[in-house]
Structure formats: C-alpha cells, structure tokens
Design an enzyme around this catalytic site. Structure first.
Site, mmCIF file in Angstrom:
data_model
loop_
_atom_site.group_PDB
_atom_site.id
_atom_site.type_symbol
_atom_site.label_atom_id
_atom_site.label_comp_id
_atom_site.label_asym_id
_atom_site.label_seq_id
_atom_site.Cartn_x
_atom_site.Cartn_y
_atom_site.Cartn_z
ATOM 1 N N ALA A 65 0.861 -1.185 0.000
ATOM 2 C CA ALA A 65 0.000 0.000 0.000
ATOM 3 C C ALA A 65 0.895 1.232 0.000
ATOM 4 O O ALA A 65 2.029 1.187 0.491
ATOM 5 C CB ALA A 65 -0.865 -0.006 1.245
ATOM 6 N N GLY A 108 0.533 -5.091 0.782
ATOM 7 C CA GLY A 108 -0.613 -5.160 -0.129
ATOM 8 C C GLY A 108 -0.267 -5.766 -1.475
ATOM 9 O O GLY A 108 -1.140 -6.309 -2.153
ATOM 10 N N GLU A 111 -0.536 -9.366 -0.931
ATOM 11 C CA GLU A 111 -1.959 -9.661 -0.733
ATOM 12 C C GLU A 111 -2.723 -9.662 -2.052
ATOM 13 O O GLU A 111 -3.591 -10.498 -2.289
ATOM 14 C CB GLU A 111 -2.547 -8.646 0.257
ATOM 15 C CG GLU A 111 -1.983 -8.848 1.674
ATOM 16 C CD GLU A 111 -2.307 -7.714 2.628
ATOM 17 O OE1 GLU A 111 -2.109 -6.540 2.238
ATOM 18 O OE2 GLU A 111 -2.774 -7.986 3.742
ATOM 19 N N GLU A 131 4.394 -5.188 7.213
ATOM 20 C CA GLU A 131 3.632 -4.082 7.812
ATOM 21 C C GLU A 131 4.020 -3.806 9.254
ATOM 22 O O GLU A 131 3.989 -2.662 9.720
ATOM 23 C CB GLU A 131 2.117 -4.378 7.746
ATOM 24 C CG GLU A 131 1.509 -4.303 6.360
ATOM 25 C CD GLU A 131 1.539 -5.623 5.602
ATOM 26 O OE1 GLU A 131 2.314 -6.533 5.984
ATOM 27 O OE2 GLU A 131 0.779 -5.742 4.619
HETATM 28 N N1 CAA Z 1 4.603 3.268 -0.443
HETATM 29 C C1 CAA Z 1 5.019 4.433 -0.960
HETATM 30 N N2 CAA Z 1 6.196 4.581 -1.598
HETATM 31 C C2 CAA Z 1 6.989 3.494 -1.704
HETATM 32 C C3 CAA Z 1 6.616 2.260 -1.175
HETATM 33 C C4 CAA Z 1 5.354 2.152 -0.527
HETATM 34 N N3 CAA Z 1 4.886 0.983 -0.035
HETATM 35 N N4 CAA Z 1 7.612 1.355 -1.412
HETATM 36 C C5 CAA Z 1 8.568 2.037 -2.084
HETATM 37 N N5 CAA Z 1 8.192 3.326 -2.249
HETATM 38 C C6 CAA Z 1 8.937 4.399 -2.915
HETATM 39 C C7 CAA Z 1 10.057 4.918 -2.022
HETATM 40 O O1 CAA Z 1 9.558 5.858 -1.102
HETATM 41 C C8 CAA Z 1 10.989 5.504 -3.056
HETATM 42 O O2 CAA Z 1 10.469 6.766 -3.442
HETATM 43 P P1 CAA Z 1 11.454 8.047 -3.516
HETATM 44 O O3 CAA Z 1 12.392 7.703 -4.632
HETATM 45 O O4 CAA Z 1 10.522 9.168 -3.814
HETATM 46 O O5 CAA Z 1 12.134 8.131 -2.195
HETATM 47 C C9 CAA Z 1 10.839 4.580 -4.253
HETATM 48 O O6 CAA Z 1 9.592 3.882 -4.065
HETATM 49 C C10 CAA Z 1 11.920 3.529 -4.336
HETATM 50 O O7 CAA Z 1 11.966 2.844 -3.092
HETATM 51 P P2 CAA Z 1 13.335 2.594 -2.272
HETATM 52 O O8 CAA Z 1 14.267 3.725 -2.508
HETATM 53 O O9 CAA Z 1 12.962 2.316 -0.867
HETATM 54 O O10 CAA Z 1 13.868 1.304 -3.043
HETATM 55 P P3 CAA Z 1 14.799 0.163 -2.463
HETATM 56 O O11 CAA Z 1 15.142 -0.687 -3.635
HETATM 57 O O12 CAA Z 1 15.912 0.738 -1.659
HETATM 58 O O13 CAA Z 1 13.877 -0.679 -1.436
HETATM 59 C C11 CAA Z 1 11.870 -1.842 -0.772
HETATM 60 C C12 CAA Z 1 12.801 -1.423 -1.939
HETATM 61 C C13 CAA Z 1 12.586 -2.843 0.122
HETATM 62 C C14 CAA Z 1 10.657 -2.496 -1.410
HETATM 63 C C15 CAA Z 1 11.454 -0.598 0.051
HETATM 64 O O14 CAA Z 1 10.999 0.411 -0.845
HETATM 65 C C16 CAA Z 1 10.379 -0.851 1.042
HETATM 66 O O15 CAA Z 1 10.633 -1.408 2.090
HETATM 67 N N6 CAA Z 1 9.125 -0.420 0.736
HETATM 68 C C17 CAA Z 1 8.026 -0.510 1.663
HETATM 69 C C18 CAA Z 1 7.496 -1.938 1.770
HETATM 70 C C19 CAA Z 1 6.356 -2.008 2.769
HETATM 71 O O16 CAA Z 1 6.517 -1.728 3.940
HETATM 72 N N7 CAA Z 1 5.150 -2.403 2.303
HETATM 73 C C20 CAA Z 1 3.975 -2.489 3.133
HETATM 74 C C21 CAA Z 1 3.129 -1.253 2.980
HETATM 75 S S1 CAA Z 1 1.715 -1.207 4.062
HETATM 76 C C22 CAA Z 1 0.579 -2.260 3.402
HETATM 77 O O17 CAA Z 1 0.777 -2.798 2.325
HETATM 78 C C23 CAA Z 1 -0.691 -2.459 4.186
HETATM 79 C C24 CAA Z 1 -1.632 -3.485 3.649
HETATM 80 O O18 CAA Z 1 -1.627 -4.610 4.058
HETATM 81 C C25 CAA Z 1 -2.603 -3.141 2.621
#
Ligand code: CAA
Length: 257
Positions: A65, A108, A111, A131
């Site tokens: 998400a 998500g 999911e 999460e």
């Molecule tokens: N939401 C918003 N933006 C996201 C994102 C997310 N879930 N995941 C990545 N991005 C964005 C980053 O903010 C970044 O944007 P900027 O360049 O503007 O800073 C861009 O995508 C690239 O990401 P990274 O620089 O972090 O890339 P990376 O290769 O170093 O890392 C990653 C990749 C490990 C996937 C890391 O981005 C990450 O941990 N993302 C979040 C994963 C996460 O926590 N997901 C769960 C979300 S909550 C949810 O999903 C609830 C539900 O059940 C519905």
C-alpha cells in the site's frame, strides 16, 4: 478509459493488466486500485476475455500500500471509509486470474498477488508482509490468505518479523505455483492464461469456484458442491464438444456455452 497507474492490454482472449507506478515501485494508492477495479469490471463483462494476467515490473510487482497515502490516516478515517475494502474486488473476479510476480510483492502487493488464482514467480521475486515494521498489520487479507497458503508457522514468522521469502522458498512453501526465468515471466503467464482461455470459460469458472470453496467449506460440503458443478458441466455444449473431439481424435473447439 485513460489509465494513469496501470497499463491494460488485450492479447487474444487474455486480459493483461500491468501495475504501473515505477517511481514508487508500484505502491498501491487509491487511484491505482480504482483503475484496477474498473479494468476488472470491464474484463469480467467482456465475453471475449477468458483469463487475466496481473503483473508489475521486473523490479516490483508492488511494494505494498502507498505508505505516503496512509501516513496521515486516523482510525476514524480508516473505519468510516472502510479503507482497503475496495481492494477485495480482485478476489471476486470470476474468471481465472494469474499473478505474474517479479521483484517485490510486499504487504498489499503480496496480498493482491494472493487474491489471484495462482502465482507464477520470477527467480527474483520476493514476498513479504512487512507491515509490522511500520507499526501496522496486514489489511488486505495477508494474515488469512498467507496462512492458508503456507501454514501457520511461516505466516506467523513472516507477519511477526517482516522477513521476506524468496521465490525458491515461496514455491517450496506452496505460495507460488511455479518459478520461471525473469525475462520469460510475462510470456509464460500469457501462455498459461491463453491455454486456460482456450478451454470452456464456464467450466474454468466452475473449477475456480470449487477450488476457492475448498478453503471455506467442510470436506463433505465441498465435495457435494463439486459434484453439483460436475453434474452441471453436462448441461454445456462444451462437454459434448470436448468428449466428441477426444473420441474423434481432433482438437476441441470450445464455445463457452
Ligand atoms: N509506499 C510508498 N512509496 C513506496 C513504497 C510504498 N509501499 N515502497 C517504495 N516506495 C517508494 C520509495 O519511497 C521511493 O520513493 P522516492 O524515490 O521518492 O524516495 C521509491 O519507491 C523507491 O523505493 P526505495 O528507494 O525504498 O527502493 P529500495 O530498492 O531501496 O527498497 C523496498 C525497496 C525494500 C521495497 C522498500 O521500498 C520498502 O521497504 N518499501 C516498503 C514496503 C512495505 O513496507 N510495504 C507495506 C506497505 S503497508 C501495506 O501494504 C498495508 C496493507 O496490508 C494493505
């Protein structure tokens, strides 16, 4: 409709939806989900479409998400607007749907992939429910569908620690059906979807319905439900065609009736 967050294509009888927010690793915001739901409605209504492939990019199926969209949410916002509920549309999609996952399928994203009927994974796929690291928990079925797919121990470990699972482990655990080379992922998924779409659509839909019911019903109820659907298959022209073609040693031409 003009889509901004997804790319929608039709290849023969297969609908292909690519999640397309490359700068955010396909993070799922409400605009993307609304567009996805419109595309699903359209493919479901379209009699010419027999199967769906849902994919992302080589780097990410979807990184979850959109955290930037969720950050300021209050409990009352989440509760009153029933945040995430609209994501479930995919799980009610009536035609066969394959998730083609390369790179990250997190939160998500994992999911959404699990809402499809099965997952084909590229060698670089990574699955996870991280999460808890954000101070929240899975909200689009992660604790439920992951547990059913990989069992309690692995689901607990993944959701409680946020550990990611690579493609090999995911295949061994039963989360993915098959691993394919990353550069062949969409091609393989399209081949599989085309093979499904060549069959009888009503029968494919009945099979999907029965297998999904296996997770909701007792064995006795499920077997009875299957048997009724099996009986119903004999009301179709496709059953007559499939069996006649077998006996005549020729390919079957199913007409979805
Ligand atoms: N939401 C918003 N933006 C996201 C994102 C997310 N879930 N995941 C990545 N991005 C964005 C980053 O903010 C970044 O944007 P900027 O360049 O503007 O800073 C861009 O995508 C690239 O990401 P990274 O620089 O972090 O890339 P990376 O290769 O170093 O890392 C990653 C990749 C490990 C996937 C890391 O981005 C990450 O941990 N993302 C979040 C994963 C996460 O926590 N997901 C769960 C979300 S909550 C949810 O999903 C609830 C539900 O059940 C519905």
């Amino acid at each position: 409709m003009n889509y901004e967050n997804i790319i929608v294509e039709v290849h023969g009888a297969v609908g292909l939806i690519r999640l397309n927010r490359p700068k955010a690793l396909n993070a799922l915001n409400s605009a993307l989900i609304s567009e996805l739901n419109v595309a699903l409605d359209d493919f479901e209504k379209d009699r010419a479409i027999g199967a769906l492939v849902l994919t992302g990019s080589e780097k990410a199926f979807a990184a979850g998400a959109d955290i930037k969209e969720l950050q300021a949410l209050t409990y009352m916002d989440a509760y009153l607007s029933d945040t995430i509920a609209s994501w479930e549309r995919l799980s009610f999609f009536r035609k066969p749907a394959i998730a083609a996952v390369a790179g990250f399928a997190l939160g998500g994203g994992c999911e959404l992939a699990m809402m499809c009927d099965y997952i084909l994974a590229a060698e670089n796929a990574k699955f996870g429910q991280p999460e808890i690291k954000l101070g929240i928990m899975p909200g689009a079925g992660g604790t439920q569908r992951l547990t059913r797919a990989v069992g309690k121990a692995k689901a607990m470990e993944m959701c409680l620690t946020g550990r990611l699972m690579d493609a090999q482990e995911a295949e061994k655990a039963g989360l993915v059906a098959r691993i394919v080379p990353a550069d062949k992922l969409v091609e393989e998924a399209m081949l599989a979807a085309t093979s499904i779409a060549d069959k009888s659509l009503p029968i494919a839909m009945q099979i999907k319905d029965c297998i999904n019911s296996a997770q909701e019903m007792t064995l006795t109820q499920g077997v009875k439900f299957e048997r009724r659907n099996f009986h119903a298959a004999f009301a179709t022209e496709d059953q007559k065609e499939g069996m006649a073609a077998f006996i005549a040693k020729r390919p079957a031409h199913f007409r979805d009736r």
